[in-house]
Design an enzyme around this catalytic site. Structure first.
Site, PDB file in Angstrom:
ATOM      1  N   SER A  68      -1.045  -2.328  -7.766  1.00 15.96           N
ATOM      2  CA  SER A  68      -0.021  -1.306  -7.562  1.00 15.96           C
ATOM      3  C   SER A  68       0.792  -1.120  -8.842  1.00 15.96           C
ATOM      4  O   SER A  68       0.658  -1.895  -9.777  1.00 15.96           O
ATOM      5  CB  SER A  68       0.895  -1.744  -6.416  1.00 15.96           C
ATOM      6  OG  SER A  68       1.760  -2.770  -6.855  1.00 15.96           O
ATOM      7  N   GLY A 101       0.789  -1.235   0.000  1.00 15.50           N
ATOM      8  CA  GLY A 101       0.000   0.000   0.000  1.00 15.50           C
ATOM      9  C   GLY A 101       0.815   1.275   0.000  1.00 15.50           C
ATOM     10  O   GLY A 101       0.245   2.360  -0.107  1.00 15.50           O
ATOM     11  N   ILE A 124      -0.556  -6.333  -8.406  1.00 13.24           N
ATOM     12  CA  ILE A 124      -1.957  -6.635  -8.717  1.00 13.24           C
ATOM     13  C   ILE A 124      -2.651  -5.313  -9.044  1.00 13.24           C
ATOM     14  O   ILE A 124      -3.081  -5.092 -10.153  1.00 13.24           O
ATOM     15  CB  ILE A 124      -2.628  -7.376  -7.551  1.00 13.24           C
ATOM     16  CG1 ILE A 124      -1.955  -8.740  -7.350  1.00 13.24           C
ATOM     17  CG2 ILE A 124      -4.112  -7.565  -7.838  1.00 13.24           C
ATOM     18  CD1 ILE A 124      -2.440  -9.493  -6.135  1.00 13.24           C
ATOM     19  N   ASP A 144     -12.529  -6.229   1.420  1.00 16.41           N
ATOM     20  CA  ASP A 144     -11.468  -5.844   2.332  1.00 16.41           C
ATOM     21  C   ASP A 144     -11.657  -6.633   3.617  1.00 16.41           C
ATOM     22  O   ASP A 144     -12.492  -6.307   4.441  1.00 16.41           O
ATOM     23  CB  ASP A 144     -11.569  -4.338   2.601  1.00 16.41           C
ATOM     24  CG  ASP A 144     -10.459  -3.897   3.528  1.00 16.41           C
ATOM     25  OD1 ASP A 144      -9.412  -4.560   3.543  1.00 16.41           O
ATOM     26  OD2 ASP A 144     -10.657  -2.900   4.238  1.00 16.41           O
TER      27      ASP A 144
END
Lengths: 508, 508
Positions: A217, A186, A215, A274
């Site tokens: 990023s 992240g 994926i 999430d």
């Protein structure tokens, strides 16, 4: 039902369509088998070799009915690529089909949907059926949603981790201490693994790092390493490299380490679910499958990071530690500052440049990447019983400054297969400037990542962005915040428009 | 991103593959478009005609990458049948593709997953995107699971019903009173509609009944009616028949009345989700779309029925009434005995035989089917302001006994297209006998339904079972409980083994 009669024998045909996580069977409309009750487009069929016993486990596939010519004939059953490989029979084999039985493990999904926790037996049954491609993508989605809704209890995460591990292969390095490092991700840049691995391997500890590709990023560690060397290596070659060099930085996708996780991710990603529980199981199962015994886990915390509060990070830390302990993997968690990118480059080539500058002890190398890498490597070095607690960081710095880390990296790159011609940053550039005078007060990681992707990363390795400012820096209106690199004018233009609308860096 | 450049122009090609509720796009592996970042197997792509404006709504489709020859060429974009029709452009049209934007309505799904109720705007947005095939099957599954988990609140059911209605066509019969009858299902036999419709139409009330085919049962009303007459009729023909005869019994699938419901069901069915809220919205939206103004709804209650307690039935009744009222549909609910099958036959031909015996006032006709049909028809006749409350049942009995119902049925069958050669029950039979002396204490509806399906119903219309015993009957060991009918030895054998393992009738 008609499928039980002999009249529906079909000849097997490979249809070269890649349908990813879902098996698909193709039948010509109007063929005898198509008239079977309960078979219709998008229903699931069970496929067995003609003459196979009724209790032999059939291959399950979603049915697509074909009207056009050239894909399957009236007496043929076509299978999508993965399904054909999974069935493992040659083309032309006589097969028969029947309506698919409902996988019994779906009862577990149903119970979970009703709020009941799942035990190990239920998780195992689900894992087995998903890996055998007996679930449709919709059924996998139902499972993921059921797990994500109230998130999983610790024991469920443990059961899922175990089930993931059992359904894949597992590497055995035949050493007591096998270390690894992982970041939950992240944060743009943040390519510490490529500094940590050579330091740790140079010390002689075993660190066989398998990494993922991007994926969502702009670059995964595997993408950045690929700027320097081959990363798609057969397992046997990885083993030989690690035996000689004590470390590697390879793509993990070639080993069938956690096929369940791969399948879940392929459905989870587009749904943008999430679930911390799923994340913990996914990470720990992959590390356990890769044969690690001690893991340093990096959880960056920041206002636009995956984890946004220290309380959430602490909760996540406890879950990682609990599940790791139960599975025999010592997990040490480090909570780091995720308020800004680490390093200057974002995108494969630009990140590799930063990494190599740190390894070369270049005074211009990004200080934050260097400092964080030394800190992480130090923590891992302290997994060595011969390294005294507190001495790790100094040792890591020494290995880096002495050039031993750079030498180890060169050896690993050579062993994996050095890229003959170095790659350069994208030749088309555009500078994104500050809209006003002020100080940098924050970074929008997702926005910066999207900017780098718009510019073409990671498919164009030279694409991405090069950051000029850090948190707290004073900036002047019209002065550059970062430079975009791209390889085509269209991508440069798209990225520039994206950044000009909102540069992803707050100035106040 | 590359998609925004002109380099990815592709020629459109129809690929004759029926992929049901999900649009699929086929791209040759290695083609230029395939190299687009973020495009991979099973990701979603957005498709627009070359030159279309950027803000034109694109067609979304799941990407399947093709290796084989003959399906798509390197410069082609293939679309599955439904997707090709939906895009509405001729083959050969230049199109361009890009990674698909996430449908904005998925935020609603996400909020629902987190436990928030959805308002009308959110339901509408979801409905629009699902009907435009912008959702993958996994995304539809996520929505259904989110709705099913804690079930929907009344206002959400109302919002979903409205959204379903708005996304489909709606019939207008230009009369103030349009009646309908519906049963929530789950009871073998129970073919009352085929008696009720001719009684009500003979009285002159408008009852344009559109029915479904079997999904998981051995026969739907449309399947049973098809034993006697054509049921797949174009909308214009249904309209002419109803104008002349005041009623019809046709398959509802030819009218595009509630496409959202059809799409949801196609995903819901394999998942075997059970959500009363979804059921209420589904039934009421279809009835409203069919132009009904007054609906009699049959909720059978029994230990193996869909609704198992009177309390659940009452709760369901209130929901139906509440949503119906808000939508301008008067719903009258009748809670009936669902402890045993209604009529003797289970399967299209055997059920049609029972129906025709009742209409013919045959003394051997099943008394329960006759009594229940008269009761239901009586309730509907009382929707007529000229029929006094309490007089409906006597009126219905009179219409039946006078032969006017039989004459009306004959006229409807002729109008829809009488089947020239009558169908007979399956010629292969096997009797299933009582394992012991005792009394019949219960029926397992699901097991009996599966028995009839194993025997070949509804694909083989003559297949099914003929029941000899009713609740409370004394039976002797070795005496027949029911007779199986099938059309092939394989099916008869499969059904017999299923029934011999457990006949689905409890004896104590």
């Amino acid at each position: 039902m008609r499928p039980s009669t002999a009249s529906t024998s079909l000849r097997l045909r490979a249809v070269g369509i890649d349908t990813d996580a879902e098996n698909v069977a193709y039948l010509a409309r109007g063929c005898a088998a198509c008239r079977i009750d309960a078979l219709r487009a998008a229903s699931k069929v069970a496929i067995r070799a003609e003459g196979a016993l009724d209790d032999a486990e059939p291959l399950l596939a979603v049915l697509n009915v074909v009207d056009g010519a050239g894909i399957v004939g009236a007496d043929e059953l076509g299978l999508s690529q993965q399904a054909f490989v999974l069935l493992g029979l040659p083309e032309g084999t006589a097969v028969r089909i029947a309506p698919a039985p409902r996988p019994a493990s779906l009862d577990g999904v149903r119970r979970k949907l009703q709020g009941e926790p799942l035990d190990l037996a239920a998780m195992r049954a689900i894992a087995r059926d998903v890996v055998a491609r007996r679930y449709t993508r919709s059924e996998i989605a139902a499972f993921l949603v059921a797990c994500g809704r109230d998130d999983l209890e610790r024991d469920e995460i443990l059961a899922l981790t175990r089930a993931m591990l059992e359904t894949g292969e597992r590497l055995d390095w035949r050493e007591a201490l096998v270390v690894d490092k992982h970041c939950i991700g992240g944060i743009p840049g943040n390519r510490t693994s490529m500094v940590v691995v050579p330091i740790v391997a140079a010390h002689g500890m075993l660190i066989p790092k398998t990494s993922s590709r991007a994926i969502t990023s702009p670059s995964g560690t595997a993408d950045t390493m690929e700027v320097l060397a081959e990363v798609e290596l057969p397992m046997e070659r990885i083993r030989r490299i690690v035996e000689r060099e004590r470390g590697c930085i390879a793509w993990g996708g070639t080993a069938r380490l956690a096929p369940l996780d791969d399948l879940l991710i392929s459905v989870e990603r587009p749904l943008a679910l999430d679930s911390p529980g799923l994340m913990v199981a996914s990470i720990l199962a992959k590390k356990l499958a890769a044969g690690s015994t001690r893991l340093l886990l990096d959880i960056p915390v920041g206002p636009s990071a995956k984890v946004r509060s220290l309380a959430d990070a602490q909760r996540l830390r406890k879950t990682f530690e609990h599940v790791g302990r139960a599975m025999g993997l010592h997990v040490e968690v480090t909570i780091t500052d995720g308020s800004q990118p680490i390093g200057r480059g974002v995108g494969p080539v630009l990140e590799a440049r930063d990494v190599m500058a740190v390894l070369a002890n270049d005074p211009e190398a990004p200080a934050d990447l260097r400092a964080k890498s030394i800190r992480l490597a130090g923590r891992i070095l302290e997994f060595d019983p011969d390294v005294r607690g507190g001495d790790g960081e100094a040792l890591a710095r020494d290995i880096l400054e002495s050039g031993r880390a750079a030498a180890k990296m060169a050896a690993i790159v050579d062993a994996q297969g050095r890229r003959p011609v170095p790659l350069a940053p994208g030749r088309l550039v555009a500078e994104i400037t500050a809209p006003r005078d002020g100080r940098v007060t924050g970074y929008d990681h997702l926005r910066l990542a999207r900017a780098a992707r718009h510019a073409g990363a990671p498919a164009s390795p030279g694409a991405g962005l090069d950051l000029f400012v850090r948190l707290g820096d004073a900036v002047r209106a019209g002065r550059p915040l970062y430079r975009l690199h791209a390889e085509t004018p269209g991508e440069l233009d798209l990225a520039r428009r994206w950044c000009e609308a909102d540069p992803g860096i707050a100035i106040a």
